[in-house]
Scaffold this active site. Structure first.
Site, PDB file in Angstrom:
ATOM      1  N   ARG A 134      36.598  37.686  36.260  1.00  0.00           N
ATOM      2  CA  ARG A 134      37.339  38.505  37.224  1.00  0.00           C
ATOM      3  C   ARG A 134      37.337  39.971  36.783  1.00  0.00           C
ATOM      4  O   ARG A 134      37.416  40.268  35.584  1.00  0.00           O
ATOM      5  CB  ARG A 134      38.786  37.987  37.277  1.00  0.00           C
ATOM      6  CG  ARG A 134      39.654  38.613  38.358  1.00  0.00           C
ATOM      7  CD  ARG A 134      39.221  38.204  39.728  1.00  0.00           C
ATOM      8  NE  ARG A 134      40.265  38.401  40.733  1.00  0.00           N
ATOM      9  CZ  ARG A 134      40.022  38.341  42.031  1.00  0.00           C
ATOM     10  NH1 ARG A 134      38.809  38.093  42.496  1.00  0.00           N
ATOM     11  NH2 ARG A 134      40.995  38.506  42.897  1.00  0.00           N
ATOM     12  N   THR A 436      32.530  37.316  50.053  1.00  0.00           N
ATOM     13  CA  THR A 436      32.287  36.467  48.872  1.00  0.00           C
ATOM     14  C   THR A 436      31.200  35.430  49.142  1.00  0.00           C
ATOM     15  O   THR A 436      30.777  35.231  50.277  1.00  0.00           O
ATOM     16  CB  THR A 436      33.606  35.798  48.444  1.00  0.00           C
ATOM     17  OG1 THR A 436      34.599  36.787  48.309  1.00  0.00           O
ATOM     18  CG2 THR A 436      33.497  35.006  47.180  1.00  0.00           C
ATOM     19  N   GLU A 475      38.028  44.884  44.396  1.00  0.00           N
ATOM     20  CA  GLU A 475      38.828  43.710  44.037  1.00  0.00           C
ATOM     21  C   GLU A 475      40.290  44.028  43.775  1.00  0.00           C
ATOM     22  O   GLU A 475      41.162  43.176  43.942  1.00  0.00           O
ATOM     23  CB  GLU A 475      38.226  43.049  42.793  1.00  0.00           C
ATOM     24  CG  GLU A 475      38.355  41.542  42.773  1.00  0.00           C
ATOM     25  CD  GLU A 475      37.442  40.899  43.816  1.00  0.00           C
ATOM     26  OE1 GLU A 475      37.963  40.136  44.639  1.00  0.00           O
ATOM     27  OE2 GLU A 475      36.229  41.168  43.814  1.00  0.00           O
ATOM     28  N   SER A 503      41.898  33.823  45.157  1.00  0.00           N
ATOM     29  CA  SER A 503      41.968  32.516  45.825  1.00  0.00           C
ATOM     30  C   SER A 503      40.705  31.703  45.581  1.00  0.00           C
ATOM     31  O   SER A 503      40.579  30.590  46.095  1.00  0.00           O
ATOM     32  CB  SER A 503      42.122  32.711  47.339  1.00  0.00           C
ATOM     33  OG  SER A 503      43.312  33.385  47.615  1.00  0.00           O
ATOM     34  N   GLY A 524      38.350  34.745  51.279  1.00  0.00           N
ATOM     35  CA  GLY A 524      39.672  35.250  50.914  1.00  0.00           C
ATOM     36  C   GLY A 524      40.618  34.081  50.699  1.00  0.00           C
ATOM     37  O   GLY A 524      40.239  33.045  50.138  1.00  0.00           O
TER      38      GLY A 524
HETATM   39  N1  GLU Z   1      38.822  38.706  46.648  1.00  0.00           N
HETATM   40  C1  GLU Z   1      39.046  37.399  47.157  1.00  0.00           C
HETATM   41  C2  GLU Z   1      39.627  36.492  46.107  1.00  0.00           C
HETATM   42  O1  GLU Z   1      39.340  36.652  44.964  1.00  0.00           O
HETATM   43  C3  GLU Z   1      37.824  36.784  47.667  1.00  0.00           C
HETATM   44  C4  GLU Z   1      37.334  37.557  48.802  1.00  0.00           C
HETATM   45  C5  GLU Z   1      36.842  36.775  49.911  1.00  0.00           C
HETATM   46  O2  GLU Z   1      36.429  35.638  49.779  1.00  0.00           O
HETATM   47  O3  GLU Z   1      36.880  37.329  50.975  1.00  0.00           O
HETATM   48  O4  GLU Z   1      40.344  35.607  46.435  1.00  0.00           O
END
Ligand code: GLU
Length: 626
Positions: A134, A436, A475, A503, A524
């Site tokens: 991360r 993602t 992020e 997530s 997300g």
């Molecule tokens: N930044 C999101 C997360 O880490 C993921 C982004 C996405 O899948 O749109 O949960």
């Protein structure tokens, strides 16, 4: 496809993998970068020149066979992984090479400028381990990083496309660590296919085109992003060839100088310069970031024990903090089991409306708890949140005849559980971006990888590192700008070196220590519901893995309304859910998952999305079953 020479153990294959990569379909098309240093965009059809990479690979959503399997959103990237497996590489090798290729063909979702979570199953030791890649906040960030002088949250949209949202990238460090821990091949070799795809180009599909168009205004703020991704001022046309020689150069840099170039060398200096002073077009300006070369130097991809939850006698492994994925998916599954107990009717036997009602209630409850308790802080009560006792208590207000009012209060995971505890009012999150990418790999020895990686929003921060062709993440917008529930501690406020809550839910299921399922998705916060729904569809509803992915999705995250794909929202199931008090928001598509189900010794079904989601994904096996 590469060779299928017999190689007996994964550990003896270092040189053979390299040979195999050179023979692969994707990579055999040439190794020379075009002379131009700008992305060339769209040459007219029929124009002479080197062919793009993998232009004739079909997209197949479900494939069964042996020799290993790869599922990703993109056939060129899946083929890279298959080439590595076919040449004797193992799951970690294939996952790294596939991820690097996705950084080229899915540059708005993932890449060098982002982060992610890598979950690995070692078949010999029968253990699951993870790497937390991360992004981190700069050391100067405090709880007030996203507040204005008056203590009000900064406008989300302003922060998204700015240096302020960029975290220290974790992806190159993740690749290096994964290659060291589990791979058989040097990272440099595994990056070669990606470099070649960037140099030779790939054929633009509808998704890439649409994502470029959707970001065109934002991208046009940044001249470097315009130059690379809007060649001639336009989104590249569907069917044209997109080349990114700058990105090929970045891969070559990592390949020849190592990831140190990012964490303590010239690539890192280029990143820091751009974050601190993003290049914008005349008359435009965006907030500057505060990342330093010291922040880059301090970055580590961390080895972490996975979270484990028990479900139907199986072990479900996922990411621990700072992801909330493993915890929330596990709690949803535990709640569904608890509803079975309470109602006396197994979820496998209820009708479609009751099934999604149960799923929705469980999801909303799990989101209340993860919002309250999960973040990159000490003392997250992971074991309690994943205990069946907690789930049983949290299942108490469940009713088969009515949805609980939203937001569902959060519970108290304190180890002492009674019949029905009263929850505490919780707020809901305002922003759920969707981008993602997730890849799933199993090799012929039964080792597996579930790897979800991201640059956060589609198109990340919109800031491209000059001369290097990749977009930086945004992020840090995954932090809460201010406490979600006023007056209640929020574990996800920004802090120095802190990792924003995620997530992402790369998941591996074992049955008695043996690999059974690999799964994950982008999307997300909907990632959690998508992954949980795939597991429930497969294990509760008896759907084969391809059907479990294709099934219409619902995403209930404790907001006033919940998202539902058209097949649910517009049909009798939607009517039934509405009658129970669910407020559905029709949503064209949710998630872009991939999965692999082990069917027997060296026999797998790889599954990706049907064409109705993001244009479809790409499931491949080394030797398809006839
Ligand atoms: N930044 C999101 C997360 O880490 C993921 C982004 C996405 O899948 O749109 O949960």
């Amino acid at each position: 496809m590469g060779t299928t020479r017999t190689v007996r153990t994964a550990r003896t294959t270092r040189t053979r993998v390299a040979a195999g990569i050179a023979l692969g379909v994707v990579t055999a098309l040439g190794a020379t970068a075009p002379a131009s240093s700008a992305a060339t965009g769209a040459p007219p059809p029929g124009r002479p020149g080197p062919p793009p990479v993998g232009h004739d690979l079909p997209k197949v959503a479900v494939m069964t066979g042996s020799g290993g399997a790869v599922a990703s959103v993109d056939p060129v990237a899946s083929q890279v992984g298959i080439d590595v497996l076919a040449a004797g590489g193992n799951a970690a090798d294939a996952a790294i090479a596939t991820a690097a290729a996705l950084g080229v063909t899915e540059p708005y979702s993932t890449g060098i400028g982002g982060g992610g979570f890598f979950v690995h199953y070692d078949a010999r030791r029968r253990t699951v381990e993870t790497i937390d890649g991360r992004e981190t906040a700069p050391m100067t960030y405090t709880e007030r990083a996203f507040l204005d002088d008056q203590g009000r949250p900064l406008p989300f949209d302003t922060v998204v496309s700015s240096g302020l949202s960029v975290g220290v990238p974790g992806t190159p460090a993740t690749w290096e660590r994964a290659a060291q821990r589990w791979g058989t091949e040097r990272l440099g070799e595994l990056l070669k296919p990606a470099e070649r795809i960037a140099a030779r180009g790939f054929v633009v599909d509808q998704t890439f085109h649409d994502q470029t168009v959707a970001n065109a205004t934002r991208f046009s703020t940044f001249p470097e992003t315009t130059r690379v991704f809007l060649p001639g001022g336009q989104a590249p046309e569907v069917g044209s060839v997109f080349r990114n020689p700058d990105l090929a150069r970045a891969y070559r840099e990592l390949r020849t100088r190592g990831v140190d170039s990012l964490y303590s060398g010239r690539l890192g200096r280029a990143v820091v310069d751009e974050v601190r002073d993003p290049g914008t077009k005349a008359g435009a300006s965006v907030p500057e970031g505060r990342m330093t070369t010291a922040d880059l130097k301090a970055y580590r991809a961390l080895d972490k024990a996975p979270v484990r939850s028990e479900y139907r006698g199986k072990d479900v492994y996922g990411m621990p903090v700072p992801s909330s994925g493993g915890i929330a998916v596990g709690e949803i599954l535990n709640l569904v089991e608890a509803y079975d107990e309470r109602t006396g009717t197994p979820t496998s036997e209820v009708d479609a409306v009751q099934y999604l009602h149960r799923f929705s209630e469980a999801s909303a409850t799990a989101f209340a708890d993860r919002n309250r308790y999960v973040g990159d802080v000490a003392g997250v009560p992971t074991t309690e949140l994943l205990s069946q006792g907690f789930a049983d208590e949290r299942a108490c207000p469940f009713s088969p005849t009515a949805a609980q009012p939203r937001p569902i209060p959060f519970g108290t995971p304190d180890g002492s559980y009674g019949a029905c505890a009263e929850g505490t009012a919780s707020g809901t999150l305002a922003h759920d971006d969707v981008s993602t990418t997730h890849l799933s790999v199993v090799d012929r020895w039964g080792n597996a990888v579930a790897y979800t990686s991201t640059i956060e929003a589609t198109g990340g921060s919109g800031i491209t590192v000059p001369g290097w062709g990749f977009i930086l993440n945004n992020e840090l917008t995954d932090f809460s700008f201010a406490p979600v529930t006023p007056g209640v501690p929020d574990p996800n406020l920004p802090g120095p070196g802190k990792r924003p809550r995620s997530s992402m839910s790369p998941t591996i299921v074992l049955d008695d220590g043996a690999l059974e399922l690999v799964a994950g998705s982008p999307g997300g916060a909907t990632i959690i519901t998508t992954v949980a729904q795939i597991l429930l569809g497969h294990y509760e509803r008896g759907l084969p893995i391809g059907d479990a992915l294709a099934a219409p999705r619902l995403s209930s995250r404790n907001g006033a309304s919940e998202q539902a794909e058209p097949a649910i929202a517009g049909g009798p199931v939607g009517t039934g859910l509405t009658a129970l008090g669910h407020r559905l928001t029709p949503t064209a598509e949710i998630g872009a998952a991939t999965a692999i189900r082990v069917l027997g010794p060296d026999l797998y079904t790889a599954a990706a999305e049907p064409t109705t989601r993001r244009g479809g994904g790409s499931a491949m096996v080394v030797r398809p079953q006839r």
